[in-house]
Design a protein around this motif. Structure first.
Motif, PDB file in Angstrom:
ATOM      1  N   VAL A 241       0.838  -1.201   0.000  1.00 43.61           N
ATOM      2  CA  VAL A 241       0.000   0.000   0.000  1.00 43.61           C
ATOM      3  C   VAL A 241       0.869   1.246   0.000  1.00 43.61           C
ATOM      4  O   VAL A 241       0.637   2.182  -0.777  1.00 43.61           O
ATOM      5  CB  VAL A 241      -0.974  -0.007   1.201  1.00 43.61           C
ATOM      6  CG1 VAL A 241      -1.651   1.335   1.351  1.00 43.61           C
ATOM      7  CG2 VAL A 241      -2.008  -1.107   1.037  1.00 43.61           C
ATOM      8  N   ILE A 242       1.899   1.268   0.840  1.00 41.71           N
ATOM      9  CA  ILE A 242       2.805   2.424   0.871  1.00 41.71           C
ATOM     10  C   ILE A 242       3.535   2.549  -0.461  1.00 41.71           C
ATOM     11  O   ILE A 242       3.725   3.645  -0.981  1.00 41.71           O
ATOM     12  CB  ILE A 242       3.802   2.306   2.038  1.00 41.71           C
ATOM     13  CG1 ILE A 242       3.096   2.611   3.332  1.00 41.71           C
ATOM     14  CG2 ILE A 242       4.971   3.240   1.865  1.00 41.71           C
ATOM     15  CD1 ILE A 242       3.993   2.701   4.517  1.00 41.71           C
ATOM     16  N   LEU A 243       3.939   1.430  -1.025  1.00 43.63           N
ATOM     17  CA  LEU A 243       4.649   1.441  -2.301  1.00 43.63           C
ATOM     18  C   LEU A 243       3.801   2.077  -3.398  1.00 43.63           C
ATOM     19  O   LEU A 243       4.266   2.969  -4.118  1.00 43.63           O
ATOM     20  CB  LEU A 243       5.027   0.006  -2.680  1.00 43.63           C
ATOM     21  CG  LEU A 243       5.937  -0.192  -3.864  1.00 43.63           C
ATOM     22  CD1 LEU A 243       7.347   0.218  -3.495  1.00 43.63           C
ATOM     23  CD2 LEU A 243       5.911  -1.644  -4.277  1.00 43.63           C
ATOM     24  N   PHE A 244       2.554   1.651  -3.521  1.00 44.75           N
ATOM     25  CA  PHE A 244       1.711   2.158  -4.603  1.00 44.75           C
ATOM     26  C   PHE A 244       1.140   3.541  -4.308  1.00 44.75           C
ATOM     27  O   PHE A 244       0.874   4.307  -5.239  1.00 44.75           O
ATOM     28  CB  PHE A 244       0.626   1.146  -4.947  1.00 44.75           C
ATOM     29  CG  PHE A 244       1.189  -0.069  -5.618  1.00 44.75           C
ATOM     30  CD1 PHE A 244       1.893   0.043  -6.800  1.00 44.75           C
ATOM     31  CD2 PHE A 244       1.058  -1.319  -5.056  1.00 44.75           C
ATOM     32  CE1 PHE A 244       2.449  -1.060  -7.425  1.00 44.75           C
ATOM     33  CE2 PHE A 244       1.602  -2.433  -5.666  1.00 44.75           C
ATOM     34  CZ  PHE A 244       2.305  -2.304  -6.854  1.00 44.75           C
ATOM     35  N   LEU A 245       0.953   3.883  -3.045  1.00 45.79           N
ATOM     36  CA  LEU A 245       0.591   5.267  -2.720  1.00 45.79           C
ATOM     37  C   LEU A 245       1.744   6.206  -3.072  1.00 45.79           C
ATOM     38  O   LEU A 245       1.516   7.334  -3.533  1.00 45.79           O
ATOM     39  CB  LEU A 245       0.224   5.415  -1.247  1.00 45.79           C
ATOM     40  CG  LEU A 245      -1.159   4.947  -0.836  1.00 45.79           C
ATOM     41  CD1 LEU A 245      -1.316   5.055   0.687  1.00 45.79           C
ATOM     42  CD2 LEU A 245      -2.244   5.747  -1.526  1.00 45.79           C
ATOM     43  N   GLY A 246       2.968   5.754  -2.880  1.00 39.10           N
ATOM     44  CA  GLY A 246       4.131   6.541  -3.285  1.00 39.10           C
ATOM     45  C   GLY A 246       4.181   6.752  -4.794  1.00 39.10           C
ATOM     46  O   GLY A 246       4.516   7.839  -5.263  1.00 39.10           O
ATOM     47  N   LEU A 247       3.835   5.710  -5.566  1.00 39.24           N
ATOM     48  CA  LEU A 247       3.798   5.853  -7.020  1.00 39.24           C
ATOM     49  C   LEU A 247       2.709   6.837  -7.442  1.00 39.24           C
ATOM     50  O   LEU A 247       2.932   7.686  -8.312  1.00 39.24           O
ATOM     51  CB  LEU A 247       3.571   4.494  -7.686  1.00 39.24           C
ATOM     52  CG  LEU A 247       3.451   4.491  -9.208  1.00 39.24           C
ATOM     53  CD1 LEU A 247       4.737   4.999  -9.842  1.00 39.24           C
ATOM     54  CD2 LEU A 247       3.112   3.096  -9.705  1.00 39.24           C
ATOM     55  N   ALA A 248       1.548   6.730  -6.814  1.00 40.46           N
ATOM     56  CA  ALA A 248       0.457   7.652  -7.144  1.00 40.46           C
ATOM     57  C   ALA A 248       0.841   9.085  -6.799  1.00 40.46           C
ATOM     58  O   ALA A 248       0.569  10.015  -7.574  1.00 40.46           O
ATOM     59  CB  ALA A 248      -0.815   7.241  -6.401  1.00 40.46           C
ATOM     60  N   LEU A 249       1.480   9.275  -5.669  1.00 44.82           N
ATOM     61  CA  LEU A 249       1.906  10.621  -5.281  1.00 44.82           C
ATOM     62  C   LEU A 249       2.994  11.140  -6.214  1.00 44.82           C
ATOM     63  O   LEU A 249       2.998  12.320  -6.577  1.00 44.82           O
ATOM     64  CB  LEU A 249       2.405  10.616  -3.837  1.00 44.82           C
ATOM     65  CG  LEU A 249       2.873  11.953  -3.307  1.00 44.82           C
ATOM     66  CD1 LEU A 249       1.713  12.940  -3.229  1.00 44.82           C
ATOM     67  CD2 LEU A 249       3.517  11.781  -1.941  1.00 44.82           C
TER      68      LEU A 249
ATOM     69  N   GLY B 245       0.913   8.579  14.034  1.00 45.18           N
ATOM     70  CA  GLY B 245       0.949   7.451  13.106  1.00 45.18           C
ATOM     71  C   GLY B 245       0.582   7.861  11.702  1.00 45.18           C
ATOM     72  O   GLY B 245       1.203   7.427  10.729  1.00 45.18           O
ATOM     73  N   ARG B 246      -0.442   8.711  11.575  1.00 45.54           N
ATOM     74  CA  ARG B 246      -0.831   9.180  10.246  1.00 45.54           C
ATOM     75  C   ARG B 246       0.238  10.081   9.651  1.00 45.54           C
ATOM     76  O   ARG B 246       0.527  10.012   8.454  1.00 45.54           O
ATOM     77  CB  ARG B 246      -2.173   9.890  10.312  1.00 45.54           C
ATOM     78  CG  ARG B 246      -3.326   8.928  10.523  1.00 45.54           C
ATOM     79  CD  ARG B 246      -4.660   9.597  10.383  1.00 45.54           C
ATOM     80  NE  ARG B 246      -4.887  10.658  11.346  1.00 45.54           N
ATOM     81  CZ  ARG B 246      -5.482  10.495  12.531  1.00 45.54           C
ATOM     82  NH1 ARG B 246      -5.921   9.310  12.873  1.00 45.54           N
ATOM     83  NH2 ARG B 246      -5.648  11.502  13.339  1.00 45.54           N
ATOM     84  N   ALA B 247       0.853  10.928  10.482  1.00 40.71           N
ATOM     85  CA  ALA B 247       1.916  11.800   9.975  1.00 40.71           C
ATOM     86  C   ALA B 247       3.124  10.980   9.538  1.00 40.71           C
ATOM     87  O   ALA B 247       3.718  11.245   8.479  1.00 40.71           O
ATOM     88  CB  ALA B 247       2.315  12.820  11.040  1.00 40.71           C
ATOM     89  N   ALA B 248       3.488   9.975  10.313  1.00 37.94           N
ATOM     90  CA  ALA B 248       4.621   9.122   9.939  1.00 37.94           C
ATOM     91  C   ALA B 248       4.306   8.317   8.678  1.00 37.94           C
ATOM     92  O   ALA B 248       5.190   8.091   7.837  1.00 37.94           O
ATOM     93  CB  ALA B 248       4.975   8.189  11.091  1.00 37.94           C
ATOM     94  N   THR B 249       3.055   7.902   8.531  1.00 36.90           N
ATOM     95  CA  THR B 249       2.656   7.208   7.308  1.00 36.90           C
ATOM     96  C   THR B 249       2.798   8.131   6.105  1.00 36.90           C
ATOM     97  O   THR B 249       3.302   7.722   5.051  1.00 36.90           O
ATOM     98  CB  THR B 249       1.201   6.712   7.422  1.00 36.90           C
ATOM     99  OG1 THR B 249       1.123   5.792   8.503  1.00 36.90           O
ATOM    100  CG2 THR B 249       0.742   6.046   6.146  1.00 36.90           C
ATOM    101  N   GLY B 250       2.368   9.376   6.244  1.00 28.80           N
ATOM    102  CA  GLY B 250       2.526  10.340   5.160  1.00 28.80           C
ATOM    103  C   GLY B 250       3.984  10.565   4.805  1.00 28.80           C
ATOM    104  O   GLY B 250       4.334  10.646   3.626  1.00 28.80           O
ATOM    105  N   LEU B 251       4.838  10.653   5.811  1.00 28.81           N
ATOM    106  CA  LEU B 251       6.258  10.840   5.534  1.00 28.81           C
ATOM    107  C   LEU B 251       6.860   9.612   4.860  1.00 28.81           C
ATOM    108  O   LEU B 251       7.732   9.737   3.991  1.00 28.81           O
ATOM    109  CB  LEU B 251       7.001  11.165   6.828  1.00 28.81           C
ATOM    110  CG  LEU B 251       6.650  12.513   7.458  1.00 28.81           C
ATOM    111  CD1 LEU B 251       7.359  12.674   8.792  1.00 28.81           C
ATOM    112  CD2 LEU B 251       6.980  13.662   6.529  1.00 28.81           C
TER     113      LEU B 251
END
Length: 109
Positions: free
Chosen positions: A6-14, A65-71
């Motif tokens: 999820v983090i990998l593909f959210l990074g691609l989308a961003l 947790g949400r802020a660290a996820t965003g980072l």
């Protein structure tokens, strides 16, 4: 493992979202890192997604947790840029190279 994907593909989308925004507003190229991280943290809050709770890691407060996820998502965009650069795509070029800021045209020229 799914949380990493999820983090990998959210990074691609961003990565692509920031690229599209810089196409429409070339002046944002100089603020690329700040815009990327700000959109990543805002996106994590908008999705109300905390990847660390999926890994049973806790923070003192929920907002951390949400802020660290965003980072983490924002940092993943650098991995995508390096991967595209390694594969020889122009997508891996630095933002300053892909979106050069053109000065105002001179009427005397």
């Amino acid at each position: 493992m799914y949380h990493f994907a999820v983090i990998l593909f959210l990074g691609l989308a961003l990565f692509k979202l920031v690229d599209v925004i810089e196409d429409f507003v070339p002046g944002l190229t100089r603020w690329h890192g700040l815009v990327t991280m700000a959109l990543a943290v805002i996106g994590a809050y908008a999705l109300d997604y905390n990847v660390f709770s999926g890994w049973q890691a806790t923070f003192r407060d929920a907002w951390m947790g949400r802020a660290a996820t965003g980072l983490a998502v924002g940092g993943m965009t650098s991995c995508w840029r390096a991967a595209f650069h390694y594969l020889g795509s122009a997508e891996g070029d630095a933002p300053e190279v892909k979106h050069p800021m053109h000065g105002p045209r001179s009427m005397a020229a």
